[in-house]
Design an enzyme around this catalytic site. Structure first.
Site, PDB file in Angstrom:
ATOM      1  N   ALA A  22       1.198  -1.277  -0.253  1.00 28.37           N
ATOM      2  CA  ALA A  22      -0.139   0.114   0.290  1.00 28.37           C
ATOM      3  C   ALA A  22       0.700   1.684   0.664  1.00 28.37           C
ATOM      4  CB  ALA A  22      -1.300   0.130   0.748  1.00 28.37           C
ATOM      5  N   SER A  73      17.794  -4.458  15.716  1.00 37.12           N
ATOM      6  CA  SER A  73      19.365  -3.838  15.423  1.00 37.12           C
ATOM      7  C   SER A  73      19.919  -3.314  17.089  1.00 37.12           C
ATOM      8  CB  SER A  73      18.785  -2.432  14.580  1.00 37.12           C
ATOM      9  OG  SER A  73      20.369  -1.809  14.522  1.00 37.12           O
ATOM     10  N   GLY A 102       6.767  -2.652  16.374  1.00 40.52           N
ATOM     11  CA  GLY A 102       5.674  -2.447  17.118  1.00 40.52           C
ATOM     12  C   GLY A 102       5.983  -1.066  17.725  1.00 40.52           C
ATOM     13  N   ASP A 127       2.119  -8.683  19.398  1.00 41.61           N
ATOM     14  CA  ASP A 127       1.392  -8.817  20.553  1.00 41.61           C
ATOM     15  C   ASP A 127       0.309  -8.325  20.911  1.00 41.61           C
ATOM     16  OD1 ASP A 127       4.079 -10.223  20.870  1.00 41.61           O
ATOM     17  OD2 ASP A 127       5.273  -8.959  21.403  1.00 41.61           O
ATOM     18  N   ARG A 171       5.519 -11.705  24.826  1.00 35.59           N
ATOM     19  CA  ARG A 171       6.150 -11.057  25.831  1.00 35.59           C
ATOM     20  C   ARG A 171       5.849 -11.023  26.596  1.00 35.59           C
ATOM     21  NH1 ARG A 171      10.819  -9.295  23.277  1.00 35.59           N
ATOM     22  NH2 ARG A 171      10.438  -9.218  20.665  1.00 35.59           N
ATOM     23  N   ALA A 186     -10.715 -21.795  26.618  1.00 33.72           N
ATOM     24  CA  ALA A 186      -9.984 -22.470  27.836  1.00 33.72           C
ATOM     25  C   ALA A 186     -10.296 -22.833  29.189  1.00 33.72           C
ATOM     26  CB  ALA A 186      -9.020 -22.102  27.459  1.00 33.72           C
ATOM     27  N   GLU A 187     -10.118 -23.845  29.785  1.00 34.98           N
ATOM     28  CA  GLU A 187     -10.202 -23.981  31.107  1.00 34.98           C
ATOM     29  C   GLU A 187     -10.255 -23.029  31.643  1.00 34.98           C
ATOM     30  OE1 GLU A 187     -10.862 -26.560  29.479  1.00 34.98           O
ATOM     31  OE2 GLU A 187     -12.666 -26.467  28.916  1.00 34.98           O
TER      32      GLU A 187
HETATM   33  N1  LIG Z   1      14.670   2.918  23.276  1.00 31.15           N
HETATM   34  C1  LIG Z   1      14.366   2.154  21.595  1.00 31.15           C
HETATM   35  N2  LIG Z   1      15.969   2.864  21.206  1.00 31.15           N
HETATM   36  C2  LIG Z   1      16.087   3.112  19.680  1.00 31.15           C
HETATM   37  N3  LIG Z   1      15.801   1.998  18.969  1.00 31.15           N
HETATM   38  C3  LIG Z   1      14.628   1.154  19.680  1.00 31.15           C
HETATM   39  C4  LIG Z   1      14.153   1.209  21.080  1.00 31.15           C
HETATM   40  N4  LIG Z   1      13.496  -0.213  21.331  1.00 31.15           N
HETATM   41  C5  LIG Z   1      13.973  -1.076  20.140  1.00 31.15           C
HETATM   42  N5  LIG Z   1      14.620  -0.299  19.135  1.00 31.15           N
HETATM   43  C6  LIG Z   1      15.220  -0.073  17.353  1.00 31.15           C
HETATM   44  O1  LIG Z   1      13.735  -1.023  16.880  1.00 31.15           O
HETATM   45  C7  LIG Z   1      13.983  -2.067  17.259  1.00 31.15           C
HETATM   46  C8  LIG Z   1      12.687  -3.118  17.304  1.00 31.15           C
HETATM   47  O2  LIG Z   1      12.005  -3.216  17.730  1.00 31.15           O
HETATM   48  P1  LIG Z   1      12.019  -4.514  19.272  1.00 31.15           P
HETATM   49  O3  LIG Z   1      11.490  -4.454  20.284  1.00 31.15           O
HETATM   50  O4  LIG Z   1      12.329  -5.631  18.874  1.00 31.15           O
HETATM   51  O5  LIG Z   1       9.921  -4.933  18.039  1.00 31.15           O
HETATM   52  P2  LIG Z   1       8.740  -4.306  17.733  1.00 31.15           P
HETATM   53  O6  LIG Z   1       8.711  -2.914  17.364  1.00 31.15           O
HETATM   54  O7  LIG Z   1       8.360  -5.061  16.711  1.00 31.15           O
HETATM   55  O8  LIG Z   1       8.035  -4.378  18.788  1.00 31.15           O
HETATM   56  C9  LIG Z   1      15.056  -3.143  17.829  1.00 31.15           C
HETATM   57  O9  LIG Z   1      15.913  -3.728  17.074  1.00 31.15           O
HETATM   58  C10 LIG Z   1      15.665  -1.697  17.791  1.00 31.15           C
HETATM   59  O10 LIG Z   1      16.777  -1.134  17.308  1.00 31.15           O
HETATM   60  O1  LIG Z   2      11.769 -13.695  17.121  1.00 29.10           O
HETATM   61  P1  LIG Z   2      12.432 -13.422  18.155  1.00 29.10           P
HETATM   62  O2  LIG Z   2      13.307 -12.411  18.293  1.00 29.10           O
HETATM   63  O3  LIG Z   2      12.836 -14.619  18.637  1.00 29.10           O
HETATM   64  O4  LIG Z   2      11.397 -12.715  19.861  1.00 29.10           O
HETATM   65  C1  LIG Z   2      10.703 -13.458  19.401  1.00 29.10           C
HETATM   66  C2  LIG Z   2       9.514 -12.384  20.534  1.00 29.10           C
HETATM   67  O5  LIG Z   2       8.918 -11.396  18.598  1.00 29.10           O
HETATM   68  C3  LIG Z   2       7.490 -11.788  18.849  1.00 29.10           C
HETATM   69  O6  LIG Z   2       7.390 -12.419  18.654  1.00 29.10           O
HETATM   70  C4  LIG Z   2       6.718 -10.080  18.548  1.00 29.10           C
HETATM   71  O7  LIG Z   2       7.551  -9.425  18.966  1.00 29.10           O
HETATM   72  P2  LIG Z   2       8.171  -7.615  18.431  1.00 29.10           P
HETATM   73  O8  LIG Z   2       6.152  -7.316  18.058  1.00 29.10           O
HETATM   74  O9  LIG Z   2       7.776  -6.910  19.654  1.00 29.10           O
HETATM   75  O10 LIG Z   2       8.983  -8.275  18.061  1.00 29.10           O
HETATM   76  C5  LIG Z   2       7.226 -12.252  20.593  1.00 29.10           C
HETATM   77  O11 LIG Z   2       6.086 -12.310  20.561  1.00 29.10           O
HETATM   78  C6  LIG Z   2       8.400 -13.130  20.966  1.00 29.10           C
HETATM   79  O12 LIG Z   2       8.599 -12.944  22.399  1.00 29.10           O
HETATM   80 MG   LIG Z   3       7.445  -5.441  20.795  1.00 26.38          MG
END
Ligand SMILES: Nc1ncnc2c1ncn2[C@@H]1O[C@H](COP(=O)(O)OP(=O)(O)O)[C@@H](O)[C@H]1O
Ligand SMILES: O=P(O)(O)OC[C@H]1O[C@](O)(COP(=O)(O)O)[C@@H](O)[C@@H]1O
Ligand SMILES: [Mg+2]
Length: 322
Positions: A22, A73, A102, A127, A171, A186-187
């Protein structure tokens, strides 16, 4: 504004491809040149950009995962990493970035925007723990995958007169466990938001056995103190529960499915809206869903709030399981 870029970040979520499609097609229709960034923030730092045309997103609306690739990252969490990312964007004369991801990814998007690089976010994580949206891309698909597993496990649990624990992802957020537990009949449902004890869990299993049911299906969130492994270890070799116990950890199976109609539509609407916002010169916002409508919310607000779970339905789960 002439050039925009799009990336997917964090855990992949079914529907991310529909959002990329999109952004690319609506972006081009709005007069932008659109660049895809491979492998999320790692790719932004490494300079993995490629210009995308309408045909580059052909045949992907129905595919799970992300054609751009994703990453977690560590380097992007450092200031020098983010500075390199911005340098790569400005060096390619890109005017704005769309981050599909996310809560972690949207914190990153906020920081980029604060550094002066116009950034908008699209809510995407299985999540459903991202503040500012009722539902994120991928949640519906993950929920349906968990549900199919629950339905299947209930059948075999019943045949063998067993209690079966199904562990969902999420998570520290209990949404997937709570909703798949309710929908799967579910129970018992165990989530991080509500403390429990082995005595309580044991009592539910015994009560279910005594009620004449042929199984006891327990859905536990991975982030709960009492996850599948811990419950299994605690009750191993304790026949007084009535049922014997088995456990299945669903894990990444929940992330890999083809997106449902809901996720394809949500992702498409969010992608379209992101382009509309950029066309109007807006940035520093997340595109999400509120009461069925696509809404914007400042990334600053998203970053500063934790999404909470409405627990009313958990109380209903106990009544529904008698
Ligand atoms: N507090 C932060 N400051 C800067 N970058 C962040 C921070 N938290 C997460 N990120 C960046 O976003 C990426 C994805 O975040 P993550 O929590 O792993 O997945 P999601 O966005 O699905 O929740 C991280 O690997 C990192 O590079
Ligand atoms: O794929 P990985 O790095 O093992 O991470 C597992 C985690 O990613 C998820 O599937 C998705 O989480 P995010 O959307 O925060 O990346 C969580 O439910 C789980 O705990
Ligand atoms: Mg997340």
């Amino acid at each position: 504004m002439k050039r925009i870029a799009v990336l997917t970040s964090g855990g992949d979520a079914p529907g991310m491809n529909a959002a990329i499609r999109a952004v690319v097609r609506c972006g081009i229709a709005a007069g932008f040149e659109v660049y895809g960034v491979n492998h999320g923030y790692n790719g932004l730092i490494a300079g993995l950009f490629r210009q995308m045309g309408p045909r580059d997103v052909s045949g992907i609306i129905q595919a799970g995962g992300t054609v751009l690739g994703s990453s977690r990252s560590e380097e992007f969490e450092t200031e020098p990493g983010r500075e390199r990312a911005v340098k790569n964007l400005t060096g390619r004369k890109i005017d704005a970035l769309v981050v599909i991801g996310g809560n972690g990814s949207q914190t990153g998007a906020y920081l980029l925007n604060e550094m002066g690089f116009p950034t908008v976010g699209i809510a995407s994580t299985i999540d459903n723990d991202l503040y500012g949206t009722d539902q994120s891309i991928g949640v519906d698909t993950a929920l349906n995958i968990a549900l199919e597993a629950i339905d299947r496990l209930k059948v075999t649990a019943s045949s063998h007169q067993r209690a079966h624990i199904v562990e969902t992802m999420g998570r520290d957020h209990g949404y997937l466990a709570l909703m798949s537990g309710i929908a799967g009949g579910a129970e018992h449902i165990i989530i991080p938001e509500v403390e429990t004890t082995p005595d309580k869990i044991g009592a539910v299993i015994k009560k279910t056995y005594d009620s004449g049911k042929s199984h006891c299906l327990i859905v536990a969130a991975e982030g709960a103190d009492w996850n599948a492994e811990r419950i299994l270890a605690h009750f191993r070799g304790k026949p007084e529960l009535g049922f014997s116990l088995r456990a299945t950890i669903l894990g990444h199976v929940q992330r890999g499915g083809a997106p449902t109609a809901f996720d394809r539509l949500l992702a498409t609407r969010l992608g379209m809206a992101a382009v509309d916002q950029l066309t109007e010169g807006k940035s520093g916002i997340l595109l999400g869903l509120a009461c069925g409508e696509i809404k914007t919310i400042p990334l600053a607000e998203v970053k500063n709030h934790k999404k909470t779970l409405d627990l009313k339905i958990l109380a209903a789960a106990e009544k529904l399981a008698i």
